[in-house]
Design a protein around this motif. Structure first.
Motif, mmCIF file in Angstrom:
data_model
loop_
_atom_site.group_PDB
_atom_site.id
_atom_site.type_symbol
_atom_site.label_atom_id
_atom_site.label_comp_id
_atom_site.label_asym_id
_atom_site.label_seq_id
_atom_site.Cartn_x
_atom_site.Cartn_y
_atom_site.Cartn_z
ATOM 1 N N LEU A 1 -19.248 14.485 99.721
ATOM 2 C CA LEU A 1 -18.596 15.270 98.673
ATOM 3 C C LEU A 1 -18.273 14.401 97.460
ATOM 4 C CD1 LEU A 1 -16.174 17.454 100.838
ATOM 5 C CD2 LEU A 1 -18.315 18.170 99.741
ATOM 6 N N GLY A 2 -17.852 13.146 97.736
ATOM 7 C CA GLY A 2 -17.583 12.222 96.643
ATOM 8 C C GLY A 2 -18.808 11.967 95.796
ATOM 9 N N GLU A 3 -19.950 11.800 96.453
ATOM 10 C CA GLU A 3 -21.208 11.592 95.729
ATOM 11 C C GLU A 3 -21.531 12.802 94.848
ATOM 12 O OE1 GLU A 3 -23.427 9.164 95.494
ATOM 13 O OE2 GLU A 3 -22.490 7.730 96.849
ATOM 14 N N MET A 4 -21.291 14.007 95.373
ATOM 15 C CA MET A 4 -21.564 15.206 94.591
ATOM 16 C C MET A 4 -20.664 15.270 93.357
ATOM 17 S SD MET A 4 -22.135 18.122 97.533
ATOM 18 C CE MET A 4 -22.397 19.380 96.296
ATOM 19 N N MET A 5 -19.395 14.878 93.514
ATOM 20 C CA MET A 5 -18.475 14.899 92.386
ATOM 21 C C MET A 5 -18.877 13.875 91.331
ATOM 22 S SD MET A 5 -14.845 15.367 94.396
ATOM 23 C CE MET A 5 -13.902 15.356 92.880
ATOM 24 N N VAL A 6 -19.318 12.698 91.780
ATOM 25 C CA VAL A 6 -19.778 11.686 90.825
ATOM 26 C C VAL A 6 -20.978 12.195 90.052
ATOM 27 C CG1 VAL A 6 -20.845 9.406 90.628
ATOM 28 C CG2 VAL A 6 -18.851 9.714 92.096
ATOM 29 N N LYS A 7 -21.890 12.851 90.759
ATOM 30 C CA LYS A 7 -23.094 13.366 90.105
ATOM 31 C C LYS A 7 -22.745 14.430 89.063
ATOM 32 C CE LYS A 7 -26.151 10.956 92.395
ATOM 33 N NZ LYS A 7 -25.202 10.094 93.071
ATOM 34 N N GLN A 8 -21.732 15.229 89.357
ATOM 35 C CA GLN A 8 -21.307 16.254 88.398
ATOM 36 C C GLN A 8 -20.591 15.639 87.194
ATOM 37 O OE1 GLN A 8 -21.944 19.535 88.407
ATOM 38 N NE2 GLN A 8 -23.216 19.249 90.220
ATOM 39 N N HIS A 9 -20.082 14.403 87.386
ATOM 40 C CA HIS A 9 -19.444 13.648 86.308
ATOM 41 C C HIS A 9 -18.304 14.449 85.681
ATOM 42 C CE1 HIS A 9 -19.242 10.220 83.702
ATOM 43 N NE2 HIS A 9 -19.297 10.975 82.607
ATOM 44 N N THR A 10 -17.453 14.989 86.512
ATOM 45 C CA THR A 10 -16.318 15.736 86.002
ATOM 46 C C THR A 10 -15.270 14.778 85.464
ATOM 47 O OG1 THR A 10 -15.364 15.748 88.234
ATOM 48 C CG2 THR A 10 -16.666 17.658 87.577
ATOM 49 N N VAL A 11 -14.618 15.147 84.373
ATOM 50 C CA VAL A 11 -13.588 14.324 83.747
ATOM 51 C C VAL A 11 -12.289 15.119 83.708
ATOM 52 C CG1 VAL A 11 -12.882 13.105 81.666
ATOM 53 C CG2 VAL A 11 -15.308 13.180 82.321
ATOM 54 N N LYS A 12 -11.265 14.592 84.308
ATOM 55 C CA LYS A 12 -9.969 15.263 84.316
ATOM 56 C C LYS A 12 -9.305 15.164 82.939
ATOM 57 C CE LYS A 12 -5.477 15.184 86.595
ATOM 58 N NZ LYS A 12 -4.618 14.487 87.545
ATOM 59 N N GLN A 13 -8.795 16.263 82.464
ATOM 60 C CA GLN A 13 -8.122 16.269 81.175
ATOM 61 C C GLN A 13 -6.730 15.661 81.314
ATOM 62 O OE1 GLN A 13 -9.490 17.368 78.236
ATOM 63 N NE2 GLN A 13 -11.376 17.513 79.427
ATOM 64 N N ALA A 14 -6.265 15.070 80.215
ATOM 65 C CA ALA A 14 -4.926 14.490 80.217
ATOM 66 C C ALA A 14 -3.900 15.580 80.484
ATOM 67 C CB ALA A 14 -4.643 13.843 78.863
ATOM 68 N N ASP A 15 -2.890 15.250 81.294
ATOM 69 C CA ASP A 15 -1.899 16.245 81.660
ATOM 70 C C ASP A 15 -0.590 16.028 80.912
ATOM 71 O OD1 ASP A 15 -1.142 13.924 82.860
ATOM 72 O OD2 ASP A 15 -0.867 14.770 84.868
ATOM 73 N N TYR A 16 -0.672 15.397 79.734
ATOM 74 C CA TYR A 16 0.526 15.242 78.925
ATOM 75 C C TYR A 16 0.316 15.898 77.568
ATOM 76 C CZ TYR A 16 -2.384 11.158 77.828
ATOM 77 O OH TYR A 16 -3.430 10.331 77.530
ATOM 78 N N LEU A 17 1.405 16.322 76.967
ATOM 79 C CA LEU A 17 1.339 17.155 75.773
ATOM 80 C C LEU A 17 2.013 16.465 74.603
ATOM 81 C CD1 LEU A 17 0.758 19.870 74.374
ATOM 82 C CD2 LEU A 17 2.951 20.686 75.261
ATOM 83 N N VAL A 18 1.238 16.270 73.527
ATOM 84 C CA VAL A 18 1.773 15.745 72.278
ATOM 85 C C VAL A 18 2.234 16.931 71.436
ATOM 86 C CG1 VAL A 18 1.228 14.543 70.133
ATOM 87 C CG2 VAL A 18 0.291 13.714 72.312
ATOM 88 N N VAL A 19 3.506 16.919 71.029
ATOM 89 C CA VAL A 19 4.059 18.060 70.294
ATOM 90 C C VAL A 19 4.216 17.798 68.804
ATOM 91 C CG1 VAL A 19 5.222 19.094 72.283
ATOM 92 C CG2 VAL A 19 6.402 17.359 70.933
ATOM 93 N N GLU A 20 4.289 16.529 68.387
ATOM 94 C CA GLU A 20 4.419 16.211 66.975
ATOM 95 C C GLU A 20 3.731 14.899 66.658
ATOM 96 O OE1 GLU A 20 8.117 16.991 64.640
ATOM 97 O OE2 GLU A 20 8.979 17.367 66.617
ATOM 98 N N LYS A 21 3.229 14.793 65.430
ATOM 99 C CA LYS A 21 2.622 13.552 64.955
ATOM 100 C C LYS A 21 3.091 13.294 63.527
ATOM 101 C CE LYS A 21 -1.718 13.898 67.594
ATOM 102 N NZ LYS A 21 -3.213 13.952 67.485
ATOM 103 N N ILE A 22 3.168 12.014 63.185
ATOM 104 C CA ILE A 22 3.496 11.612 61.828
ATOM 105 C C ILE A 22 2.479 10.564 61.374
ATOM 106 C CG2 ILE A 22 5.198 10.529 60.303
ATOM 107 C CD1 ILE A 22 7.370 11.455 62.201
ATOM 108 N N GLY A 23 1.709 10.869 60.372
ATOM 109 C CA GLY A 23 0.824 9.885 59.768
ATOM 110 C C GLY A 23 -0.480 9.641 60.512
ATOM 111 N N VAL A 24 -0.743 10.391 61.584
ATOM 112 C CA VAL A 24 -1.980 10.190 62.346
ATOM 113 C C VAL A 24 -2.691 11.530 62.536
ATOM 114 C CG1 VAL A 24 -1.192 8.151 63.547
ATOM 115 C CG2 VAL A 24 -0.684 10.381 64.516
#
Length: 323
Positions: free
Chosen positions: A300-323
């Motif tokens: 199953l691990g080999e199958m997941m590697v072949k699919q090359h799935t990338v987990k999205q970041a699970d943190y949320l940026v709510v404000e930015k200044i200058g970027v």
């Protein structure tokens, strides 16, 4: 100007450091101006519950070099650094803590070691510390174990003051509590010229330490995790398949031995007992089941590697200044 290349980007993750931020940013500014560096200071507010973000907003208004990012809650130092690394523009990236225990006066020499000595990464070494014994002793043990497992010979992996070539921070991915192991991750990604510099450690001036013993427990677990991922993430069958096959074969051989022994005793007209009455049979059965499960995990691990799935970041940026 947006998109303009800079000499230095300073990334500072912080949590509840409202008192230290004005003094720290002013200190950094004096150092940068004295050495005529083009620079930016990126303050990553990791969900502070005090007025840290208001302080960052005021600082950004008065100084265009200062930029900010705010999370909706506290996620930890690693997500803060990973977010900062994605946004920086400096050819050399400096990371430091916000509690004034790291000295900005170290920045010029760290910059020189990257640009002139050709290091990919330079890690600070707080040779003389002002921390309590309850923190320094676990730190020494942590560093010794990390050196032994990783093969990266640094004295102080957990020092927040580090310098990187930009290409290093743009080509590594951090998760968990991996900020402690950035030199290890960098080495495994091919950045092998890793240096060390003795840096000044100052006593905490404001607030209270965020240190907790559970951080070291989690840190050791993360070290084992990234070691395993580094060795087997591209081919998990090499690990699970090997141990699964050995376990399966061991159980199979024991089972066959018990059956052959029973057949021999029957033809020899000697007393015998059923295979299922022998405790060794159940141990062999467990080995066969475990072997099958390990082999299946590898598949199953080999199958997941072949699919090359990338987990999205699970943190949320709510404000930015200058970027």
């Amino acid at each position: 100007m947006p998109g303009e290349a800079l000499d230095i980007s300073v990334v500072i993750p912080l949590f509840n450091e409202e008192e230290s931020l004005p003094e720290l940013t002013a200190w950094i500014g004096r150092v940068m101006e004295a050495h005529q560096f083009s620079y930016e200071v990126l303050l990553v507010d990791d969900g502070s519950t005090d007025d840290s973000w208001k302080v960052i907003q005021k600082l950004a208004v008065s100084d265009p070099h200062i930029k900010g990012v705010r999370f909706n809650r506290n996620y930890g130092k690693t997500p803060a650094l990973q977010t900062g690394f994605q946004l920086v523009r400096g050819s050399v990236v400096i990371t430091m803590d916000a509690d004034l225990q790291d000295s900005p006066d170290e920045i010029p020499e760290l910059y020189r070691m990257i640009t002139e000595d050709g290091f990919d990464l330079v890690s600070g070494w707080k040779q003389k510390r002002y921390d309590p014994l309850s923190k320094t002793l676990p730190t020494k043990l942590f560093n010794a174990v990390t050196r032994s497992i990783s093969g990266v010979h640094l004295h102080d992996f957990n020092c927040g003051l580090k310098a990187y070539k930009q290409r290093v921070v743009k080509n590594i991915t951090l998760y968990g509590e991996m900020h402690r192991y950035i030199p290890v991750v960098a080495k495994w990604n091919g950045f092998r010229k890793i240096g060390e510099k003795v840096v000044q450690h100052q006593a905490r001036k404001y607030g209270s330490t965020k240190f907790g013993l559970e951080r070291f427990v989690n840190g050791f677990l993360d070290l084992l995790s990234i070691t395993f991922v580094h060795r087997f993430s591209k081919a998990p069958m090499h690990f699970f398949g090997l141990w699964g096959t050995l376990s399966f074969l061991l159980g199979f051989v024991i089972t066959c031995g018990l059956i052959i022994k029973k057949i021999y005793l029957i033809f020899a007209h000697e007393p015998f007992r059923n295979v299922t009455e022998n405790p060794l049979f159940y141990m062999a059965l467990v080995a066969i089941v475990i072997g099958f499960q390990l082999f299946l995990a590898g598949f199953l691990g080999e199958m997941m590697v072949k699919q090359h799935t990338v987990k999205q970041a699970d943190y949320l940026v709510v404000e930015k200044i200058g970027v």
